[in-house]
Scaffold this active site. Structure first.
Site, mmCIF file in Angstrom:
data_model
loop_
_atom_site.group_PDB
_atom_site.id
_atom_site.type_symbol
_atom_site.label_atom_id
_atom_site.label_comp_id
_atom_site.label_asym_id
_atom_site.label_seq_id
_atom_site.Cartn_x
_atom_site.Cartn_y
_atom_site.Cartn_z
ATOM 1 N N ASP A 17 -10.268 34.377 49.678
ATOM 2 C CA ASP A 17 -10.015 34.488 51.155
ATOM 3 C C ASP A 17 -9.816 35.972 51.742
ATOM 4 O OD1 ASP A 17 -10.092 33.056 53.833
ATOM 5 O OD2 ASP A 17 -7.626 32.960 53.157
ATOM 6 N N SER A 18 -9.853 36.300 52.619
ATOM 7 C CA SER A 18 -9.212 37.048 53.448
ATOM 8 C C SER A 18 -7.710 37.294 53.221
ATOM 9 C CB SER A 18 -9.571 37.499 55.457
ATOM 10 O OG SER A 18 -8.886 36.117 55.556
ATOM 11 N N GLY A 50 -11.680 38.189 61.006
ATOM 12 C CA GLY A 50 -12.339 36.405 62.121
ATOM 13 C C GLY A 50 -12.403 38.057 63.720
ATOM 14 N N CYS A 80 -13.001 31.015 52.582
ATOM 15 C CA CYS A 80 -12.921 31.234 53.706
ATOM 16 C C CYS A 80 -14.531 30.654 54.260
ATOM 17 C CB CYS A 80 -12.811 32.903 53.897
ATOM 18 S SG CYS A 80 -12.707 33.666 55.266
ATOM 19 N N GLU A 159 -0.276 33.824 58.199
ATOM 20 C CA GLU A 159 -0.042 35.565 57.633
ATOM 21 C C GLU A 159 1.782 35.469 57.338
ATOM 22 O OE1 GLU A 159 -1.832 36.463 55.073
ATOM 23 O OE2 GLU A 159 -3.342 34.707 55.236
ATOM 24 N N CYS A 191 -11.333 26.477 59.798
ATOM 25 C CA CYS A 191 -10.581 28.320 59.475
ATOM 26 C C CYS A 191 -10.059 28.170 57.939
ATOM 27 C CB CYS A 191 -9.883 28.858 59.966
ATOM 28 S SG CYS A 191 -9.688 30.116 59.554
ATOM 29 N N THR A 192 -9.634 28.233 56.739
ATOM 30 C CA THR A 192 -8.742 27.813 55.862
ATOM 31 C C THR A 192 -7.394 27.853 56.319
ATOM 32 O OG1 THR A 192 -8.898 29.704 54.718
ATOM 33 C CG2 THR A 192 -10.367 27.615 53.890
ATOM 34 N N HIS A 193 -6.900 28.905 57.033
ATOM 35 C CA HIS A 193 -5.663 29.107 57.477
ATOM 36 C C HIS A 193 -4.991 27.567 57.927
ATOM 37 C CE1 HIS A 193 -6.269 32.842 55.740
ATOM 38 N NE2 HIS A 193 -5.187 33.425 56.371
HETATM 39 N N1 DGL Z 1 -9.368 31.559 56.214
HETATM 40 C C1 DGL Z 1 -10.324 32.452 56.877
HETATM 41 C C2 DGL Z 1 -11.788 31.166 57.750
HETATM 42 O O1 DGL Z 1 -11.572 30.197 56.842
HETATM 43 C C3 DGL Z 1 -9.678 33.376 57.632
HETATM 44 C C4 DGL Z 1 -10.469 34.283 58.205
HETATM 45 C C5 DGL Z 1 -9.454 35.512 59.174
HETATM 46 O O2 DGL Z 1 -9.163 36.646 57.916
HETATM 47 O O3 DGL Z 1 -9.527 35.311 60.264
HETATM 48 O O4 DGL Z 1 -11.904 32.038 58.241
#
Ligand code: DGL
Length: 286
Positions: A17-18, A50, A80, A159, A191-193
């Protein structure tokens, strides 16, 4: 005697992931597959993804996957949505023999489950602008109204471990103000966050709104693919969990413990944290 296959079986599942968002997918994977070794890569030096152009996200994702494969990952999970939307097709073209599990907003299950006929999708601009997303809505919305909401600023707050409190609540309220009079009953966490913001989202939207998180389905798909390729680690020994970041090690380590520390068993398993450099390898020309 160790055969090539038994070495491959004990190789890690690479999860990318990012940033720390993919940990919401990682925790479902290890819940389902507790013996597997995992290698989690967070590209925090370049997060968030994103708002970046999709060609840039695609190149960054290729570099991350190349790095994970260089570390011996037997299967890749792109945890992600933004990276999956930008790069999944070209990743599979570049590494046709590598199992790569990606993700997409859970529009289908939400559209099937809604009673009001109104579904919300909260995601990054990159995910919502991608043609993958419009195709998903065309295929699965089936007459249901899909309301898209850009979660601007939310990834940055996760984050920083700002998961609850008045500031994040105000941000969520602001994001949802355009749809406050629409009877959305299912909200897709695209979004996984965002699963880490469930408490705040639920407080702002009310308990009546069902939050739809695709992470358990991604974990089941990971298990299926491992089974199909006979790659499941079945030795009964807990595999090591490695967590690496391209960003700052101390804050990354702290985040991992805050976000998924509950799921960390302190048995014989080796858990390690490391800062790494992922060099951006040039993308092959299609
Ligand atoms: N977790 C990422 C997703 O699912 C986040 C993207 C980001 O870094 O903006 O889209």
């Amino acid at each position: 005697m160790t055969t090539i296959h038994s070495r491959l079986v004990s190789s890690p599942i690479g999860v990318f992931d990012s940033g720390v968002g993919g940990l919401s997918v990682w925790r479902e994977i290890v819940r389902l597959l507790p013996h597997e070794a995992t290698l989690y890569l967070a590209d925090q030096a370049r997060a968030p993804y994103g708002e970046r152009p999709s060609t840039e996200v695609e190149a960054l994702t290729h570099a991350a996957v190349a790095w994970l494969l260089g570390q011996g990952a037997k299967l890749i999970v792109i945890a992600c949505n933004t990276a999956s939307a930008a790069a999944l097709t070209s990743l599979r073209r570049r590494w046709p023999d590598t199992p790569i599990v990606g993700m997409e907003p859970a529009v289908k299950p939400a559209s099937q489950a809604t009673k009001t006929g109104h579904v919300g999708v909260l995601a990054t601009p990159g995910t919502l602008r991608a043609s993958r997303f419009s195709h998903l809505v065309e295929r699965f919305a089936n007459g249901v109204q899909v309301h898209t909401l850009m979660g601007t600023g939310l990834v940055e707050m996760v984050e920083r471990n700002e998961l609850t409190g008045s500031e994040i609540e105000a941000k969520v309220r602001d994001i949802f103000s355009p749809v406050q009079n629409i009877p959305i009953d299912h909200l897709v966490l695209g979004c996984t966050h965002y699963p880490f913001l469930s408490e705040t989202l639920q407080r702002v939207l009310g308990e009546g709104v069902v939050l739809v998180d695709p992470a358990p389905a991604v974990a089941r798909q990971t298990q299926r693919v491992l089974q199909q390729r006979a790659l499941q680690k079945n030795d009964g020994q807990p595999g090591p969990w490695r967590f690496v970041t391209t960003g700052e090690l101390a804050s990354f380590t702290e985040s991992v413990w805050i976000l998924v520390g509950d799921g960390m068993d302190d048995d014989a398993r080796a858990i390690s944290f490391q800062c790494v450099e992922v060099s951006s390898s040039p993308m092959p020309i299609a």
